[in-house]
Design an enzyme around this catalytic site. Structure first.
Site, PDB file in Angstrom:
ATOM      1  N   ASN A  34       0.843  -1.196   0.000  1.00 40.45           N
ATOM      2  CA  ASN A  34       0.000   0.000   0.000  1.00 40.45           C
ATOM      3  C   ASN A  34       0.874   1.240   0.000  1.00 40.45           C
ATOM      4  O   ASN A  34       1.929   1.261   0.633  1.00 40.45           O
ATOM      5  CB  ASN A  34      -0.834   0.081   1.284  1.00 40.45           C
ATOM      6  CG  ASN A  34      -2.101  -0.686   1.214  1.00 40.45           C
ATOM      7  OD1 ASN A  34      -2.641  -0.911   0.154  1.00 40.45           O
ATOM      8  ND2 ASN A  34      -2.592  -1.104   2.367  1.00 40.45           N
ATOM      9  N   CYS A  35       0.422   2.290  -0.650  1.00 42.20           N
ATOM     10  CA  CYS A  35       1.046   3.601  -0.495  1.00 42.20           C
ATOM     11  C   CYS A  35       0.692   4.078   0.911  1.00 42.20           C
ATOM     12  O   CYS A  35      -0.479   4.293   1.238  1.00 42.20           O
ATOM     13  CB  CYS A  35       0.528   4.574  -1.538  1.00 42.20           C
ATOM     14  SG  CYS A  35       1.096   6.260  -1.249  1.00 42.20           S
ATOM     15  N   VAL A  36       1.704   4.222   1.744  1.00 43.24           N
ATOM     16  CA  VAL A  36       1.463   4.552   3.148  1.00 43.24           C
ATOM     17  C   VAL A  36       0.771   5.903   3.300  1.00 43.24           C
ATOM     18  O   VAL A  36      -0.137   6.045   4.124  1.00 43.24           O
ATOM     19  CB  VAL A  36       2.764   4.473   3.984  1.00 43.24           C
ATOM     20  CG1 VAL A  36       3.755   5.538   3.569  1.00 43.24           C
ATOM     21  CG2 VAL A  36       2.466   4.552   5.465  1.00 43.24           C
TER      22      VAL A  36
END
Length: 85
Positions: A34-36
């Site tokens: 995931n894109c944090v």
């Protein structure tokens, strides 16, 4: 990134994308990242992110990891193709 939310409960006649992504990753040995930044903005937290941000709960499935631009760049360098959707 919302597909990593372990608390989603789709209706019985809907596709469970959370389960589908986990199955896909396990069958094909594909890491799920995931894109944090996007995840945090939308309230999707890993256990580590919850601790770091003083939250008592997290909702990201353990099959998904949080990553940033560094992981994206390294992944692109290693890959022979990129799929974005």
């Amino acid at each position: 990134m919302t597909n990593s939310n372990a608390l989603t409960c789709p209706a019985s006649d809907e596709i469970d994308m959370h389960a589908k992504w986990q199955t896909f990753a396990q069958q094909h040995k594909v890491p799920l990242t995931n894109c944090v930044s996007a995840a945090l903005r939308r309230g999707v937290l890993s256990e580590q992110e919850a601790v770091e941000n003083g939250k008592s709960h997290w909702n990201s499935s353990e099959h998904f990891s949080m990553g940033g631009l560094g992981e994206l760049v390294v992944g692109i360098e290693k890959a022979d193709r990129l799929i974005s959707f």
